[in-house]
Enzyme design. Structure first.
Site, PDB file in Angstrom:
ATOM      1  N   HIS A 237       0.930  -1.214   0.016  1.00  0.00           N
ATOM      2  CA  HIS A 237      -0.061   0.113  -0.095  1.00  0.00           C
ATOM      3  C   HIS A 237       0.852   1.189   0.160  1.00  0.00           C
ATOM      4  CE1 HIS A 237      -2.805   2.895   1.542  1.00  0.00           C
ATOM      5  NE2 HIS A 237      -3.786   2.318   1.147  1.00  0.00           N
ATOM      6  N   CYS A 275      -3.606   2.687  -4.658  1.00  0.00           N
ATOM      7  CA  CYS A 275      -4.591   3.323  -3.924  1.00  0.00           C
ATOM      8  C   CYS A 275      -4.588   4.621  -4.333  1.00  0.00           C
ATOM      9  CB  CYS A 275      -4.163   3.351  -2.414  1.00  0.00           C
ATOM     10  SG  CYS A 275      -5.299   4.391  -1.476  1.00  0.00           S
ATOM     11  N   HIS A 302      -7.719   0.310  -4.279  1.00  0.00           N
ATOM     12  CA  HIS A 302      -8.342   0.991  -3.472  1.00  0.00           C
ATOM     13  C   HIS A 302      -8.865   2.474  -4.175  1.00  0.00           C
ATOM     14  CE1 HIS A 302      -6.433  -0.122   0.480  1.00  0.00           C
ATOM     15  NE2 HIS A 302      -7.108  -1.059  -0.016  1.00  0.00           N
ATOM     16  N   ASP A 355     -12.414   3.327  -0.975  1.00  0.00           N
ATOM     17  CA  ASP A 355     -11.557   3.554   0.120  1.00  0.00           C
ATOM     18  C   ASP A 355     -12.167   4.753   1.040  1.00  0.00           C
ATOM     19  OD1 ASP A 355      -9.483   3.016   1.951  1.00  0.00           O
ATOM     20  OD2 ASP A 355      -7.927   4.250   0.747  1.00  0.00           O
ATOM     21  N   HIS A 356     -12.728   4.470   1.971  1.00  0.00           N
ATOM     22  CA  HIS A 356     -13.344   5.387   3.003  1.00  0.00           C
ATOM     23  C   HIS A 356     -14.663   5.777   2.304  1.00  0.00           C
ATOM     24  CE1 HIS A 356      -9.025   6.507   4.582  1.00  0.00           C
ATOM     25  NE2 HIS A 356      -9.098   5.144   4.450  1.00  0.00           N
ATOM     26  N   TYR A 374     -14.668   4.722   7.325  1.00  0.00           N
ATOM     27  CA  TYR A 374     -15.223   3.540   7.087  1.00  0.00           C
ATOM     28  C   TYR A 374     -16.869   3.496   7.564  1.00  0.00           C
ATOM     29  CZ  TYR A 374     -11.033   2.048   5.642  1.00  0.00           C
ATOM     30  OH  TYR A 374      -9.769   1.904   4.862  1.00  0.00           O
TER      31      TYR A 374
HETATM   32  C1  DNO Z   1      -6.764   3.411   5.511  1.00  0.00           C
HETATM   33  C2  DNO Z   1      -6.127   2.260   4.867  1.00  0.00           C
HETATM   34  C3  DNO Z   1      -4.700   2.068   5.424  1.00  0.00           C
HETATM   35  C4  DNO Z   1      -4.468   0.489   4.639  1.00  0.00           C
HETATM   36  C5  DNO Z   1      -3.403   0.103   5.226  1.00  0.00           C
HETATM   37  C6  DNO Z   1      -2.452  -1.185   4.389  1.00  0.00           C
HETATM   38  O1  DNO Z   1      -7.921   3.454   5.514  1.00  0.00           O
HETATM   39  O2  DNO Z   1      -6.029   2.417   3.332  1.00  0.00           O
HETATM   40  O3  DNO Z   1      -5.052   1.668   6.753  1.00  0.00           O
HETATM   41  O4  DNO Z   1      -5.363  -0.587   4.946  1.00  0.00           O
HETATM   42  O5  DNO Z   1      -2.056   1.207   4.958  1.00  0.00           O
HETATM   43  O6  DNO Z   1      -1.618  -1.903   5.097  1.00  0.00           O
END
Ligand code: DNO
Length: 399
Positions: A237, A275, A302, A355-356, A374
């Site tokens: 990531h 991401c 993501h 993501d979020h 989340y």
């Molecule tokens: C945040 C996420 C990160 C991700 C970690 C992966 O919401 O994108 O916490 O899960 O960095 O290791």
């Protein structure tokens, strides 16, 4: 619907305030999930992995992506128990592969995972977003933490803005700001004191970007062959935000960094978690171009957008708005999947998750999200929009 990415949601396990049954109703068919109860560095018990998988399957969802198997600070610093932790990591990968897991996400950010300064930034439409305000980070660093050398990391204008902010707070305000920042910084609430935090930073005092990169290379040299043999593909990531924070080096922030990581061990098992939310904080990251150039090594996705402001502030925008050209990104991913299919690749489909999401509508009435960002409805909106975007693009592309 053909050749689309697999629609997924993150699930934090049985204590998540969003249940699997609710995730199923969002239209997701899969979850990104992990055993969050296992301490960093320890091995994941096979029976708990199987139980987790079966719980997810019983809800009608699949679990192919683990997010994350965390990398301990000992491994990142190569101190203390690091050799045992690496052996444990290998065993965990073997067990995950045996349980049918295909992708394992991890990151190599020292001390801090993702960093924000405001968790409830109200937008004009009444929703709330996560925000990063560089002047608050500077105020924490310069005046709260009083980190030696911190002044070298900020321009005069940034220092001045930080001082104005700091001086606007009284003692109670400052204490609250420090408490809140400590709670936010490592991505999880660890109840750290300023001294605990200074202690964590001190472990990294001699580790610059070059040395941290070498630690990552040594780690990958050990674990990638084990992952490959176990049928597991790793997905690093990117740093969030993608620049050094509090004097800590960041080594997974740019396309050049990503290429360097992939070159460390040239194996399909050594791949990326692409991401857009993290990478897009830098305007010099060409998001669609990264997919076109590094696509074959993207093992998880993501999707999220940020709105960048001229002073370095950014906040999380609606998934199809903000500074990310999401259509160009999704199109590039669909093209990558099509190329994999043409090449007869078995692993052609990538799983993505929104993501979020913002806090919106009934999110405000529900128990707070397990982890900031989340929310249920906010992510549902992101998932729904991204699913529509994919379907529209793929229909156009095949016309
Ligand atoms: C945040 C996420 C990160 C991700 C970690 C992966 O919401 O994108 O916490 O899960 O960095 O290791």
């Amino acid at each position: 619907m053909k050749n689309l990415m697999e629609d997924s949601m993150r699930w934090f396990g049985p204590n998540d305030t969003v249940s699997l049954a609710e995730i199923r109703q969002t239209g997701a068919t899969a979850v990104f999930s992990a055993l969050h109860e296992i301490p960093y560095g320890e091995v994941w018990p096979a029976e708990l992995i199987a139980q987790h998988r079966d719980t997810i399957a019983a809800a009608g969802l699949t679990w192919r992506v683990v997010e994350s198997v965390p990398v301990s600070e000992a491994i990142k610093t190569r101190t203390g128990d690091f050799a045992r932790h690496i052996e444990n990591y290998k065993v965990t990968l073997q067990r995950l592969g045996a349980a049918g897991i295909e992708v394992v996400v991890y990151n190599f950010m020292p001390v801090l995972d993702w960093v924000r300064t405001d968790l409830a930034h109200r937008l004009p439409d009444g929703t709330e977003a996560l925000l990063y305000d560089p002047k608050k980070v500077a105020a924490f660093d310069l005046f709260g933490l009083a980190r030696p050398g911190a002044a070298n990391d900020f321009t005069a204008a940034q220092q001045a803005a930080a001082a104005v902010y700091w001086n606007s707070l009284d003692d109670i305000g400052r204490a609250a700001f420090i408490r809140q920042t400590l709670d936010l910084f490592p991505g999880v609430r660890l109840n750290l004191s300023l001294d605990d935090f200074r202690g964590m930073l001190a472990l990294h005092a001699d580790i610059d970007a070059t040395r941290l990169t070498e630690h990552l290379r040594l780690f990958l040299a050990e674990i990638v062959p084990v992952a490959a043999a176990a049928g597991v593909r790793l997905a690093i990531h990117p740093d969030d935000p993608p620049f050094p924070v509090l004097g800590l080096p960041r080594i997974v922030s740019t396309e050049a960094h990503l290429r360097a990581v992939l070159a460390m061990v040239d194996s399909p098992a050594n791949g990326l978690c692409y991401c857009t939310g993290s990478l897009s904080v830098r305007s010099d990251n060409d998001l669609a171009g990264i997919v076109r150039r590094l696509g074959p090594r993207i093992n998880a996705v993501h999707l999220r957008s940020v709105q960048r402001e001229p002073d370095g502030t950014f906040y999380e925008a609606n998934h199809l708005e903000g500074s990310v050209d999401m259509s160009a990104v999704v199109r590039a991913i669909l093209e990558e999947q099509a190329a994999r299919l043409r090449a007869g690749c078995r692993d052609w489909r990538v799983a993505f998750r929104p993501d979020h999401g913002h806090m919106m509508l009934d999110d405000f009435k529900r128990p707070a999200p397990t982890c900031p960002g989340y929310s249920l409805i906010g992510r549902l909106r992101g998932l729904a929009e991204l699913r529509g975007l994919q379907l529209g693009l793929s229909t156009m592309m095949s016309a």
